[in-house]
Motif scaffolding. Structure first.
Motif, PDB file in Angstrom:
ATOM      1  N   GLY A 162       5.723  -4.550  -0.317  1.00 53.45           N
ATOM      2  CA  GLY A 162       6.862  -5.197  -0.940  1.00 53.45           C
ATOM      3  C   GLY A 162       8.146  -4.839  -0.238  1.00 53.45           C
ATOM      4  N   HIS A 163       9.117  -5.737  -0.343  1.00 53.17           N
ATOM      5  CA  HIS A 163      10.420  -5.519   0.275  1.00 53.17           C
ATOM      6  C   HIS A 163      11.486  -6.345  -0.411  1.00 53.17           C
ATOM      7  CE1 HIS A 163       9.010  -3.260   3.763  1.00 53.17           C
ATOM      8  NE2 HIS A 163       7.986  -4.076   3.795  1.00 53.17           N
ATOM      9  N   GLU A 164      12.719  -5.847  -0.356  1.00 47.89           N
ATOM     10  CA  GLU A 164      13.875  -6.672  -0.709  1.00 47.89           C
ATOM     11  C   GLU A 164      14.171  -7.538   0.508  1.00 47.89           C
ATOM     12  OE1 GLU A 164      18.567  -6.287  -2.042  1.00 47.89           O
ATOM     13  OE2 GLU A 164      17.393  -4.468  -1.747  1.00 47.89           O
ATOM     14  N   LEU A 165      14.572  -8.767   0.271  1.00 52.82           N
ATOM     15  CA  LEU A 165      14.884  -9.681   1.367  1.00 52.82           C
ATOM     16  C   LEU A 165      16.380  -9.725   1.625  1.00 52.82           C
ATOM     17  CD1 LEU A 165      12.496 -12.602   0.397  1.00 52.82           C
ATOM     18  CD2 LEU A 165      12.096 -10.789   2.055  1.00 52.82           C
ATOM     19  N   MET A 166      16.744 -10.057   2.842  1.00 56.19           N
ATOM     20  CA  MET A 166      18.144 -10.271   3.189  1.00 56.19           C
ATOM     21  C   MET A 166      18.599 -11.562   2.501  1.00 56.19           C
ATOM     22  SD  MET A 166      18.986  -7.704   5.052  1.00 56.19           S
ATOM     23  CE  MET A 166      20.496  -8.214   5.835  1.00 56.19           C
ATOM     24  N   PRO A 167      19.922 -11.794   2.389  1.00 59.41           N
ATOM     25  CA  PRO A 167      20.429 -12.996   1.710  1.00 59.41           C
ATOM     26  C   PRO A 167      19.938 -14.297   2.351  1.00 59.41           C
ATOM     27  CG  PRO A 167      22.205 -11.433   2.101  1.00 59.41           C
ATOM     28  CD  PRO A 167      21.006 -10.916   2.842  1.00 59.41           C
ATOM     29  N   PRO A 168      19.886 -15.379   1.564  1.00 63.69           N
ATOM     30  CA  PRO A 168      19.404 -16.665   2.076  1.00 63.69           C
ATOM     31  C   PRO A 168      20.160 -17.168   3.309  1.00 63.69           C
ATOM     32  CG  PRO A 168      19.563 -16.750  -0.290  1.00 63.69           C
ATOM     33  CD  PRO A 168      20.167 -15.446   0.136  1.00 63.69           C
ATOM     34  N   ALA A 169      21.415 -16.808   3.454  1.00 64.29           N
ATOM     35  CA  ALA A 169      22.183 -17.262   4.623  1.00 64.29           C
ATOM     36  C   ALA A 169      21.595 -16.733   5.927  1.00 64.29           C
ATOM     37  CB  ALA A 169      23.639 -16.827   4.489  1.00 64.29           C
ATOM     38  N   THR A 170      20.766 -15.703   5.862  1.00 67.93           N
ATOM     39  CA  THR A 170      20.146 -15.152   7.071  1.00 67.93           C
ATOM     40  C   THR A 170      18.809 -15.821   7.385  1.00 67.93           C
ATOM     41  OG1 THR A 170      18.961 -13.404   5.891  1.00 67.93           O
ATOM     42  CG2 THR A 170      21.220 -12.908   6.623  1.00 67.93           C
ATOM     43  N   ALA A 171      18.369 -16.736   6.527  1.00 72.20           N
ATOM     44  CA  ALA A 171      17.057 -17.372   6.690  1.00 72.20           C
ATOM     45  C   ALA A 171      17.056 -18.371   7.844  1.00 72.20           C
ATOM     46  CB  ALA A 171      16.655 -18.092   5.399  1.00 72.20           C
ATOM     47  N   THR A 172      15.889 -18.561   8.405  1.00 72.20           N
ATOM     48  CA  THR A 172      15.641 -19.588   9.410  1.00 72.20           C
ATOM     49  C   THR A 172      14.477 -20.414   8.903  1.00 72.20           C
ATOM     50  OG1 THR A 172      16.367 -18.119  11.177  1.00 72.20           O
ATOM     51  CG2 THR A 172      15.011 -20.000  11.816  1.00 72.20           C
ATOM     52  N   THR A 201      11.289 -27.973  14.679  1.00 72.62           N
ATOM     53  CA  THR A 201      12.745 -27.971  14.574  1.00 72.62           C
ATOM     54  C   THR A 201      13.149 -26.713  13.826  1.00 72.62           C
ATOM     55  OG1 THR A 201      12.820 -30.384  14.551  1.00 72.62           O
ATOM     56  CG2 THR A 201      14.729 -29.230  13.646  1.00 72.62           C
ATOM     57  N   VAL A 202      14.133 -26.010  14.350  1.00 76.57           N
ATOM     58  CA  VAL A 202      14.601 -24.759  13.766  1.00 76.57           C
ATOM     59  C   VAL A 202      15.987 -24.997  13.181  1.00 76.57           C
ATOM     60  CG1 VAL A 202      15.180 -22.341  14.216  1.00 76.57           C
ATOM     61  CG2 VAL A 202      13.310 -23.440  15.480  1.00 76.57           C
ATOM     62  N   THR A 203      16.166 -24.643  11.893  1.00 73.16           N
ATOM     63  CA  THR A 203      17.471 -24.776  11.255  1.00 73.16           C
ATOM     64  C   THR A 203      17.857 -23.462  10.598  1.00 73.16           C
ATOM     65  OG1 THR A 203      16.502 -25.580   9.192  1.00 73.16           O
ATOM     66  CG2 THR A 203      17.161 -27.257  10.790  1.00 73.16           C
ATOM     67  N   ASP A 204      19.153 -23.276  10.412  1.00 77.68           N
ATOM     68  CA  ASP A 204      19.644 -22.088   9.705  1.00 77.68           C
ATOM     69  C   ASP A 204      19.525 -22.293   8.216  1.00 77.68           C
ATOM     70  OD1 ASP A 204      20.344 -20.928  12.083  1.00 77.68           O
ATOM     71  OD2 ASP A 204      22.407 -21.622  12.007  1.00 77.68           O
ATOM     72  N   GLY A 205      19.347 -21.202   7.500  1.00 76.53           N
ATOM     73  CA  GLY A 205      19.383 -21.243   6.048  1.00 76.53           C
ATOM     74  C   GLY A 205      18.065 -21.600   5.412  1.00 76.53           C
ATOM     75  N   PRO A 206      18.046 -21.552   4.086  1.00 75.11           N
ATOM     76  CA  PRO A 206      16.811 -21.855   3.354  1.00 75.11           C
ATOM     77  C   PRO A 206      16.516 -23.346   3.352  1.00 75.11           C
ATOM     78  CG  PRO A 206      18.589 -21.385   1.833  1.00 75.11           C
ATOM     79  CD  PRO A 206      19.129 -21.150   3.218  1.00 75.11           C
ATOM     80  N   PHE A 207      15.275 -23.667   3.038  1.00 74.94           N
ATOM     81  CA  PHE A 207      14.824 -25.054   3.014  1.00 74.94           C
ATOM     82  C   PHE A 207      15.510 -25.857   1.915  1.00 74.94           C
ATOM     83  CE2 PHE A 207      11.657 -28.212   1.530  1.00 74.94           C
ATOM     84  CZ  PHE A 207      11.648 -29.012   2.659  1.00 74.94           C
ATOM     85  N   LEU A 208      15.662 -25.270   0.750  1.00 78.86           N
ATOM     86  CA  LEU A 208      16.266 -25.957  -0.389  1.00 78.86           C
ATOM     87  C   LEU A 208      17.470 -25.192  -0.898  1.00 78.86           C
ATOM     88  CD1 LEU A 208      13.085 -26.763  -2.511  1.00 78.86           C
ATOM     89  CD2 LEU A 208      14.398 -28.350  -1.135  1.00 78.86           C
ATOM     90  N   GLU A 209      18.433 -25.909  -1.414  1.00 78.95           N
ATOM     91  CA  GLU A 209      19.565 -25.265  -2.081  1.00 78.95           C
ATOM     92  C   GLU A 209      19.225 -25.175  -3.561  1.00 78.95           C
ATOM     93  OE1 GLU A 209      23.228 -25.125  -1.178  1.00 78.95           O
ATOM     94  OE2 GLU A 209      22.969 -25.453   0.952  1.00 78.95           O
ATOM     95  N   THR A 210      19.145 -23.966  -4.074  1.00 76.72           N
ATOM     96  CA  THR A 210      18.839 -23.752  -5.478  1.00 76.72           C
ATOM     97  C   THR A 210      19.750 -22.670  -6.030  1.00 76.72           C
ATOM     98  OG1 THR A 210      17.191 -22.059  -5.030  1.00 76.72           O
ATOM     99  CG2 THR A 210      16.392 -24.329  -5.138  1.00 76.72           C
ATOM    100  N   LYS A 211      19.868 -22.628  -7.337  1.00 72.47           N
ATOM    101  CA  LYS A 211      20.673 -21.573  -7.954  1.00 72.47           C
ATOM    102  C   LYS A 211      19.980 -20.227  -7.825  1.00 72.47           C
ATOM    103  CE  LYS A 211      22.864 -20.102 -12.204  1.00 72.47           C
ATOM    104  NZ  LYS A 211      23.101 -20.316 -13.594  1.00 72.47           N
ATOM    105  N   GLU A 212      18.697 -20.201  -8.098  1.00 73.36           N
ATOM    106  CA  GLU A 212      17.951 -18.963  -7.986  1.00 73.36           C
ATOM    107  C   GLU A 212      17.294 -18.892  -6.613  1.00 73.36           C
ATOM    108  OE1 GLU A 212      15.210 -18.748 -11.261  1.00 73.36           O
ATOM    109  OE2 GLU A 212      16.719 -17.789 -12.511  1.00 73.36           O
ATOM    110  N   VAL A 213      17.470 -17.766  -5.940  1.00 78.52           N
ATOM    111  CA  VAL A 213      16.907 -17.586  -4.612  1.00 78.52           C
ATOM    112  C   VAL A 213      15.922 -16.428  -4.628  1.00 78.52           C
ATOM    113  CG1 VAL A 213      18.929 -18.539  -3.454  1.00 78.52           C
ATOM    114  CG2 VAL A 213      18.812 -16.085  -3.894  1.00 78.52           C
ATOM    115  N   LEU A 214      15.031 -16.439  -3.668  1.00 73.64           N
ATOM    116  CA  LEU A 214      14.045 -15.378  -3.529  1.00 73.64           C
ATOM    117  C   LEU A 214      14.737 -14.148  -2.968  1.00 73.64           C
ATOM    118  CD1 LEU A 214      11.071 -14.548  -3.674  1.00 73.64           C
ATOM    119  CD2 LEU A 214      10.800 -15.462  -1.373  1.00 73.64           C
ATOM    120  N   GLY A 215      14.678 -13.049  -3.704  1.00 70.61           N
ATOM    121  CA  GLY A 215      15.373 -11.830  -3.305  1.00 70.61           C
ATOM    122  C   GLY A 215      14.461 -10.720  -2.846  1.00 70.61           C
ATOM    123  N   GLY A 216      13.188 -10.805  -3.197  1.00 71.88           N
ATOM    124  CA  GLY A 216      12.248  -9.770  -2.804  1.00 71.88           C
ATOM    125  C   GLY A 216      10.862 -10.077  -3.319  1.00 71.88           C
ATOM    126  N   PHE A 217       9.926  -9.228  -2.963  1.00 72.37           N
ATOM    127  CA  PHE A 217       8.540  -9.476  -3.365  1.00 72.37           C
ATOM    128  C   PHE A 217       7.748  -8.176  -3.368  1.00 72.37           C
ATOM    129  CE2 PHE A 217       8.447  -9.424   1.187  1.00 72.37           C
ATOM    130  CZ  PHE A 217       7.239  -8.829   1.503  1.00 72.37           C
TER     131      PHE A 217
END
Length: 118
Positions: free
Chosen positions: A44-54, A65-81
């Motif tokens: 398990g780990h805490e994740l970096m903020p969604p702005a760091t996602a690819t 195709t490579v894009t910055d950021g998460p796939f979807l814009e949502t209010k709740e984001v994945l923070g860890g697992f």
């Protein structure tokens, strides 16, 4: 024993505005969870903020195709697992119910069985 992926979601703005005392309480809650779960925690780990996602999406035959950021814009984001090993879903629910995010209004925990590769 089955394996379960425990996904921890929350409101990114709420997390960003969390003060040091609240963050310390949350971290202490995760230490208590890990102690209670013991060997059931496989990883398990805490994740970096969604702005760091690819994000990778279908591109040409040679390259995605490579894009910055998460796939979807949502209010709740994945923070860890966590990856848990438990006898069954009820046991995984009992363990995940100890996570501090379960008791916070802007967070939630999702549990998914992991399909083992054969």
């Amino acid at each position: 024993m089955a394996k379960y992926l425990v996904l921890i979601y929350g409101d990114e703005k709420e997390w960003a505005n969390t003060g040091p005392e609240e963050r310390a309480r949350t971290e202490a809650g995760h230490r208590r969870f890990a102690a209670a779960a013991g060997a059931a925690v496989v990883g398990g780990h805490e994740l970096m903020p969604p702005a760091t996602a690819t994000t990778l999406r279908q591109g040409t035959a040679e390259r995605p195709t490579v894009t910055d950021g998460p796939f979807l814009e949502t209010k709740e984001v994945l923070g860890g697992f966590y990856v848990l090993e438990a006898a069954d879903l009820d046991a995984a629910i009992a363990l995940a119910g100890l996570l501090p995010e379960v008791a916070v209004s802007h967070s939630g925990v999702e549990i998914r069985p992991i399909r083992e590769m054969s």
